[in-house]
Design a protein around this motif. Structure first.
Motif, PDB file in Angstrom:
ATOM      1  N   TRP A  73       1.032  -1.137  -0.066  1.00  0.00           N
ATOM      2  CA  TRP A  73      -0.287  -0.004  -0.061  1.00  0.00           C
ATOM      3  C   TRP A  73       0.793   1.007  -0.100  1.00  0.00           C
ATOM      4  CZ3 TRP A  73      -1.190   3.711   4.226  1.00  0.00           C
ATOM      5  CH2 TRP A  73      -2.309   4.422   3.949  1.00  0.00           C
ATOM      6  N   SER A  74       0.502   2.203  -1.072  1.00  0.00           N
ATOM      7  CA  SER A  74       1.562   3.354  -0.809  1.00  0.00           C
ATOM      8  C   SER A  74       1.082   4.308   0.311  1.00  0.00           C
ATOM      9  CB  SER A  74       1.152   3.872  -2.313  1.00  0.00           C
ATOM     10  OG  SER A  74       1.790   5.288  -2.373  1.00  0.00           O
ATOM     11  N   TRP A  75       2.390   4.583   0.942  1.00  0.00           N
ATOM     12  CA  TRP A  75       1.864   5.185   2.145  1.00  0.00           C
ATOM     13  C   TRP A  75       2.473   6.760   1.999  1.00  0.00           C
ATOM     14  CZ3 TRP A  75       5.350   3.943   6.900  1.00  0.00           C
ATOM     15  CH2 TRP A  75       4.779   4.668   8.124  1.00  0.00           C
ATOM     16  N   ILE A  76       3.853   7.025   1.613  1.00  0.00           N
ATOM     17  CA  ILE A  76       4.322   8.385   1.530  1.00  0.00           C
ATOM     18  C   ILE A  76       5.013   8.470   0.196  1.00  0.00           C
ATOM     19  CG2 ILE A  76       5.531  10.237   2.392  1.00  0.00           C
ATOM     20  CD1 ILE A  76       5.603   8.849   5.084  1.00  0.00           C
ATOM     21  N   PRO A  77       4.232   8.702  -0.929  1.00  0.00           N
ATOM     22  CA  PRO A  77       4.891   8.569  -2.270  1.00  0.00           C
ATOM     23  C   PRO A  77       5.753   9.491  -2.539  1.00  0.00           C
ATOM     24  CG  PRO A  77       2.423   9.219  -2.318  1.00  0.00           C
ATOM     25  CD  PRO A  77       2.703   8.907  -0.926  1.00  0.00           C
ATOM     26  N   ARG A  78       5.958  10.744  -1.809  1.00  0.00           N
ATOM     27  CA  ARG A  78       6.996  11.597  -1.849  1.00  0.00           C
ATOM     28  C   ARG A  78       8.219  11.291  -1.874  1.00  0.00           C
ATOM     29  NH1 ARG A  78      10.808  14.315  -2.457  1.00  0.00           N
ATOM     30  NH2 ARG A  78      11.434  16.165  -1.665  1.00  0.00           N
ATOM     31  N   PHE A  79       8.669  10.223  -0.966  1.00  0.00           N
ATOM     32  CA  PHE A  79       9.924   9.349  -0.739  1.00  0.00           C
ATOM     33  C   PHE A  79       9.931   7.884  -1.109  1.00  0.00           C
ATOM     34  CE2 PHE A  79      10.115  12.883   2.167  1.00  0.00           C
ATOM     35  CZ  PHE A  79      11.502  13.541   1.714  1.00  0.00           C
ATOM     36  N   ILE A  81       7.903   5.510  -0.263  1.00  0.00           N
ATOM     37  CA  ILE A  81       7.691   4.804   1.078  1.00  0.00           C
ATOM     38  C   ILE A  81       6.511   4.258   1.143  1.00  0.00           C
ATOM     39  CG2 ILE A  81       7.421   4.990   3.559  1.00  0.00           C
ATOM     40  CD1 ILE A  81       9.306   7.445   3.549  1.00  0.00           C
ATOM     41  N   PHE A 141      11.675   2.012   5.326  1.00  0.00           N
ATOM     42  CA  PHE A 141      11.155   3.097   6.443  1.00  0.00           C
ATOM     43  C   PHE A 141      10.220   2.661   7.494  1.00  0.00           C
ATOM     44  CE2 PHE A 141       8.195   6.342   7.425  1.00  0.00           C
ATOM     45  CZ  PHE A 141       8.710   7.425   7.669  1.00  0.00           C
ATOM     46  N   PHE A 144      11.908   0.641  10.007  1.00  0.00           N
ATOM     47  CA  PHE A 144      12.611   1.758  11.112  1.00  0.00           C
ATOM     48  C   PHE A 144      11.556   2.182  11.794  1.00  0.00           C
ATOM     49  CE2 PHE A 144      13.832   5.774  12.432  1.00  0.00           C
ATOM     50  CZ  PHE A 144      14.969   5.419  13.184  1.00  0.00           C
ATOM     51  N   PHE A 145      10.271   2.237  11.252  1.00  0.00           N
ATOM     52  CA  PHE A 145       9.154   2.647  11.953  1.00  0.00           C
ATOM     53  C   PHE A 145       8.761   1.499  12.986  1.00  0.00           C
ATOM     54  CE2 PHE A 145       4.564   2.983  12.408  1.00  0.00           C
ATOM     55  CZ  PHE A 145       4.337   4.230  12.473  1.00  0.00           C
ATOM     56  N   LEU A 189      18.943   6.329   5.339  1.00  0.00           N
ATOM     57  CA  LEU A 189      18.880   7.490   4.278  1.00  0.00           C
ATOM     58  C   LEU A 189      19.958   7.558   3.117  1.00  0.00           C
ATOM     59  CD1 LEU A 189      17.320  10.174   6.869  1.00  0.00           C
ATOM     60  CD2 LEU A 189      16.273   9.154   4.826  1.00  0.00           C
ATOM     61  N   HIS A 196      18.965   7.050  -5.249  1.00  0.00           N
ATOM     62  CA  HIS A 196      18.498   8.185  -5.887  1.00  0.00           C
ATOM     63  C   HIS A 196      19.360   8.820  -6.741  1.00  0.00           C
ATOM     64  CE1 HIS A 196      17.000  12.446  -6.100  1.00  0.00           C
ATOM     65  NE2 HIS A 196      16.136  11.727  -6.696  1.00  0.00           N
ATOM     66  N   TYR A 202      13.523   8.021  -5.634  1.00  0.00           N
ATOM     67  CA  TYR A 202      13.462   7.860  -4.086  1.00  0.00           C
ATOM     68  C   TYR A 202      12.507   6.353  -3.915  1.00  0.00           C
ATOM     69  CZ  TYR A 202      14.994  12.469  -3.169  1.00  0.00           C
ATOM     70  OH  TYR A 202      15.574  13.613  -2.927  1.00  0.00           O
ATOM     71  N   PHE A 204      12.195   3.218  -0.445  1.00  0.00           N
ATOM     72  CA  PHE A 204      12.672   2.474   0.447  1.00  0.00           C
ATOM     73  C   PHE A 204      12.546   1.042   0.408  1.00  0.00           C
ATOM     74  CE2 PHE A 204      13.980   5.715   3.774  1.00  0.00           C
ATOM     75  CZ  PHE A 204      13.658   6.742   3.132  1.00  0.00           C
TER      76      PHE A 204
ATOM     77  N   PRO B 389       8.147   7.222  16.516  1.00  0.00           N
ATOM     78  CA  PRO B 389       7.159   7.230  15.297  1.00  0.00           C
ATOM     79  C   PRO B 389       5.877   7.255  15.815  1.00  0.00           C
ATOM     80  CG  PRO B 389       8.898   5.494  15.242  1.00  0.00           C
ATOM     81  CD  PRO B 389       9.169   6.474  16.362  1.00  0.00           C
ATOM     82  N   THR B 478       1.091  11.767   4.137  1.00  0.00           N
ATOM     83  CA  THR B 478       0.968  12.286   2.878  1.00  0.00           C
ATOM     84  C   THR B 478       0.313  13.612   2.435  1.00  0.00           C
ATOM     85  OG1 THR B 478       1.539   9.770   2.287  1.00  0.00           O
ATOM     86  CG2 THR B 478       0.460  11.446   0.429  1.00  0.00           C
TER      87      THR B 478
END
Lengths: 512, 493
Positions: A73-79, A81, A141, A144-145, A189, A196, A202, A204, B389, B478
């Protein structure tokens, strides 16, 4: 999706248990048990999945469809993640161990916790949720979370419900694991940004990052970031000082979780991430890592021998046992890897049981000092017999799981490095020494002059015995018929070899 | 001035109108609840105008003001933070003696100053906003005068802030002498290329200016005032100083550097790097020795501004300006939410007519047993400050690490990252100390530990909203990332 549910059930169980405290002080542990029961069923169905081909998924590591269960599932597409969960044989074994020891932990806290039982169960369940998350994450990510998520509840378990010196111990635990965790974050990172720079993407994603091209020195330093974080958790010499304090001060349930599961996240991380992500740095670090493991085996045993505090003794014995795991991982052949996995599971059972015994003794005698014990067998024969079983398991008696693990590690390491094997094998002798000393000082002989037992010491009841018997059966099973465990772990461990410069020796599965 | 330009100015106009209305209302209507409601409604209307303005930005209105998405984002943040402070302040003030309505007038004036700051593109509007903010704060810090600590704090802030403003003004004057312009846009041509014999002026001018700004941001070694002012000021005002005041000044600093391309000035950045390292280390180390929650938070905010500088400095990388704006914006949003929440708890704890705020760690012992909701909210805030977190602070910290790692990989050295790791590690200790105090089992005889705290309605909702947002953005960041990203894309970077 089922993996996500597995984690959600544990998170939700924690919240419900906390809320249940408002109604009735007895409910939270029942709630925990109920939600853990659901998780257990989920895990059981995973074990029982109709497995394709030779009995398990034997896919390429990078072939995502080869995973037993996966979720995306796409969580934080910016990176780049994603919530990416996957389960293979290794994860499955670890998740199974986690949920099972979760039940054990709840039972071990049954009558021990009076203060805020709901909040206690909340922390317990969230620790478990974090650990399960660590074992199934395939996004760095997310990994790590979860790695961080499991820390705070564990910290609170020690800080709030711990023994006399809990403040110091919990802080030490937290600082060690957190600071090493930040080193890992920097390494993650860096890896992502280097990836990258070469690809312009980008991500993870574990699979995408596996083949990242790194210069030799950069790869080594990044590897070190991961390595330190995992070895602190393992704990490997010289990063172990937090362990003895944390274990000694933690309430029984937290000790069970800490020794049984949390330490394994370190070993899991080494197998899953450190080695495959940085294969060329592996060659450089392997001799040192094996030396550290050997040092841990011997040093942990010596320290354990010197302790008079029962829990501290078990804690240092963990350092010794996990030293074998570290050697096994860095010897990196099929024998040692299988041995490490076996050792992780067996150590989980035996140490959890020993911590439960230590907790039970402290609950009854209000001391952990072995100088104030002796002759307890006469007072509590059932407990004594159980203690003997797990002490013997811990010292590596053939026929029980720990022996299989340590034996395989030594056998495999012999092919790689003979001096290390020779020194590490001494650990089997020292283990016998400190384990038997512990048994003698507590349960056998006569009560010491300082011992003052309260009247009517209560032996183990049905509840504790049933949990103990389950773990005994587990250890016997691992020791007498380990093949199913090997079969489950084998495809994963065999595939891992494609990521290292080592050649792959004959598969263990075909030998055993 | 065209219609579009007037529309673009609507947020400022509506703010000024609200202030005038409140000013006129107070003499005739001495009603704290009414004035508070009036201010909050006014703030919400201004917020609506901000949202409405988004359709026509970016637009330069006169040489003084540049309304773009960057400005609007920070305006929104300032407005929302001011609403939170206004509500917290109502609970804080209502049981105290004397007439308190002017508090809202001062608060709105300070917020207007902050809003002018974030949309200024010229030193004239910059200084105007800064002084409007600063002068309102002098009065706010000492607002309900409750003895010496408050007065001391106000006086300290007045004198030191005055000196800092003087530095800033003098620096500006020197830069003007060298370049002949006060507009950011025009400076970019002359800032480096044509400096020539005036190079010394610009260097000294920039250094003086940065000293002034670093003072306002309470960065080491210009941080001396922070703990005393934080401790002496009423908790809602402390929250305002820590968030709106610092956030607005940081926003304009970042704007200035990007618009004038001051990132080419390696020596300035080197100095800022040293300041960042010092702030992260000293802030966290000094916080260890405090026994007052407010002082701990003061030192932690020094450290947080140090973290923010790490993102700021990343702007010097090739194409790094976008990353700097993005990372700093996210971190600031996280910092706003978290800091408001943390001081919100202190404010709720200190309600009632007491001489000084309840900020001794000892008075938070056993809070989990007494007020589980408040204790949980405070724990969430502290964990967010620590970057754990599930909280928004984690994503904020992640951004800072990302910026730091990129800087390090571009061979600018690892010292910032090392200080960041060490600082964060130390930080955990004192945040957890507070959490630990709250989890303590209260002794039955302890009077402070058995004191019952009523959670007021307004403050309760503020805390609930802040905690909810903190968790929501921590689990699913997001939407905010995309909002900030679209803002970053609209900038001429």
């Amino acid at each position: 999706m089922i993996l996500l549910w597995l984690i959600i059930v544990l998170f939700a169980g924690g919240v419900v248990a906390w809320l249940a405290e408002g109604w009735n002080k007895d409910w939270p542990r029942w709630v925990s048990l109920f939600f853990l029961g659901i998780s257990l069923i989920i895990v059981a169905t995973l074990f029982g999945n109709p497995l394709p081909g030779d009995g398990f998924v034997t896919g390429n590591l990078t072939n995502e469809s080869a995973w037993l269960v996966s979720f995306y599932w796409s969580w934080i597409p910016r990176f780049g993640i994603n919530v990416q969960l996957g389960l293979d044989g290794l994860s499955l074994l670890m998740v199974g161990l986690t949920v099972f020891l979760g039940v054990v932990a709840v039972v071990s806290s049954w009558s021990e916790i009076d203060h805020r039982p709901g909040f206690f169960q909340f922390n317990l369940m969230w620790t478990l949720a974090g650990v399960v998350g660590v074992f199934v994450s395939l996004d760095l990510f997310l990994f790590f979370f979860f790695w961080e998520v499991m820390l705070i509840p564990m910290y609170l378990l020690i800080a709030v419900w711990g023994h006399e010196d809990r403040n110091y111990a919990s802080m030490k635990f937290f600082l060690f694991t957190q600071i090493s965790g930040m080193l890992m974050l920097v390494a993650i990172l860096s890896l992502v940004f280097i990836h990258h720079d070469t690809t312009g993407v980008y991500t993870f994603n574990y699979f995408d990052l596996l083949g990242t091209q790194l210069s030799e020195s950069v790869g080594f330093w990044l590897m070190l970031g991961f390595f330190i974080a995992f070895v602190v958790k393992l704990p490997g010499f010289p990063f172990h000082p937090w362990l003895a304090d944390a274990h000694t001060q933690a309430p029984t349930a937290a000790s069970v979780l800490l020794a049984g599961i949390l330490l394994k996240t370190g070993a899991y991380g080494l197998i899953r991430f450190t080695v495959p992500l940085f294969p060329s740095a592996f060659v450089e670090i392997a001799p040192y890592a094996m030396a550290l493991g050997t040092a841990g085996v011997i040093y942990g045993a010596l320290l354990a021998f010197a302790q008079t505090d029962f829990k501290r003794l078990i804690a240092y014995s963990s350092v010794s046992h996990m030293g074998f795991v570290l050697i096994g991982i860095y010897a990196w052949n099929q024998y040692t890897l299988q041995g490490s996995v076996m050792q992780m599971i067996a150590h989980g059972f035996s140490t959890a049981a020993l911590f439960m015994l230590a907790g039970a003794i402290q609950h009854r005698l209000h001391t952990r000092e072995m100088t104030k014990m002796g002759g307890l067998w006469k007072e509590m024969p059932r407990m004594g017999a159980i203690a003997l079983f797990f002490i013997i398991a811990s010292l590596g008696m053939p026929g029980l799981g720990n022996f299989v693990g340590e034996f395989l590690v030594l056998m495999g390491t012999f092919q790689v490095n003979i001096p290390i094997t020779v020194v590490a094998a001494l650990g089997l002798i020292t283990a016998a020494v400190y384990s038997l000393i512990a048994m003698q000082r507590t349960f056998q002989g006569q009560p010491t002059a300082e011992a003052a037992y309260p009247d009517g010491l209560q032996d183990y009841g049905a509840r504790d015995i049933s949990v103990m018997i389950m773990m005994m059966i587990g250890l016997l099973f691992l020791g007498l018929y380990p093949q199913p465990i090997f079969d489950i772990a084998n495809p994963v461990l065999a595939n891992l070899h494609t990521y290292t410069p080592h050649g792959s020796p004959a598969w263990l599965g075909s030998l055993l | 001035m065209s219609n579009t330009e007037l529309v673009a100015l609507l947020p400022l106009i509506s703010f000024a109108t609200v202030i005038t209305i409140v000013l006129l209302a107070i003499p005739f209507w001495r009603n704290l609840k009414g004035i508070c409601a009036l201010s909050v409604v006014g703030l919400l209307i201004s917020l609506a105008t901000i949202l409405w303005t988004t359709r026509i930005v970016p637009i330069q209105v006169t040489p003084l003001v540049l309304i773009d998405q960057y400005a609007l984002l920070f305006m929104t943040l300032i407005c929302l933070a001011t609403v939170a402070v206004a509500l917290l302040a109502y609970d804080y003030l209502k049981e105290r003696e004397g007439q308190q309505e002017e508090f809202y007038l001062l608060l709105l004036l300070a917020a207007l100053g902050a809003i002018v700051l974030v949309c200024s593109s010229h030193f004239a509007s910059f200084l105007l906003g800064l002084e409007l903010l600063g002068i309102s704060l002098y009065a706010l810090i000492s607002f309900p005068i409750r003895g010496q600590a408050t007065l001391e704090a106000a006086l300290k802030y007045l004198i030191l802030s005055g000196v800092a403003s003087a530095f800033l003004l003098f620096g500006t004057a020197l830069i003007f002498a060298a370049l002949g312009t006060l507009s950011f846009n025009e400076m970019v041509q002359g800032f480096y290329v044509d400096v020539g014999s005036n190079r010394l002026y610009v260097m000294v001018g920039s250094a003086l200016m940065l000293a002034g700004i670093c003072f306002k941001l309470s960065l080491v070694p210009f941080h001396m005032w922070t703990p005393d002012v934080y401790e002496g000021a009423p908790a809602p005002v402390t929250a305002f100083v820590a968030t709106v005041s610092k956030g607005a000044i940081f926003a304009i600093l970042l704007r200035f550097f990007i618009w004038t391309d001051a990132y080419q000035y390696e020596s300035i950045l080197f100095g800022l790097g040293i300041i960042a390292v010092l702030s992260m280390l000293a802030g966290n180390l000094l916080a260890l020795m405090q026994s007052s929650v407010k002082r701990i938070l003061a030192y932690s905010s020094i450290a947080h501004l140090g973290y923010l500088l790490v993102a700021f400095i990343a702007g010097r990388l090739a194409g790094g300006a976008a990353l700097a704006v993005e990372a700093a914006s996210y971190f600031l949003v996280a910092y706003f939410i978290t800091t408001l929440g943390a001081f919100g708890v202190v404010s709720i704890m200190s309600n009632g007519n007491r001489e000084r705020d309840l900020d001794d760690i000892a008075s938070y012992e056993g809070l989990f047993s007494r007020r589980p909701f408040l204790a949980t909210a405070f724990t969430a805030m502290l964990l967010s400050l620590a970057g754990i977190p599930l909280t928004v602070g984690f994503v904020g910290k992640f951004y800072i690490f990302a910026a730091g790692v990129q800087g390090a990989l571009a061979s600018y050295g690892w010292s910032l990252l090392v200080a960041l790791i060490i600082g964060s590690g130390i930080g955990l200790y004192y945040y957890l100390r507070i959490v630990f105090a709250m989890t303590k089992r209260p002794a039955a005889t302890d009077s402070a530990a058995t004191e019952w705290i009523t959670i007021p309605v307004a403050g309760g909702w503020v805390m609930l909203t802040l905690t909810g947002t903190l968790l929501a953005l921590g689990v699913y960041p997001t939407p905010l990332i995309e909002l900030i990203n679209s803002m970053v894309r609209s900038l001429p970077l």
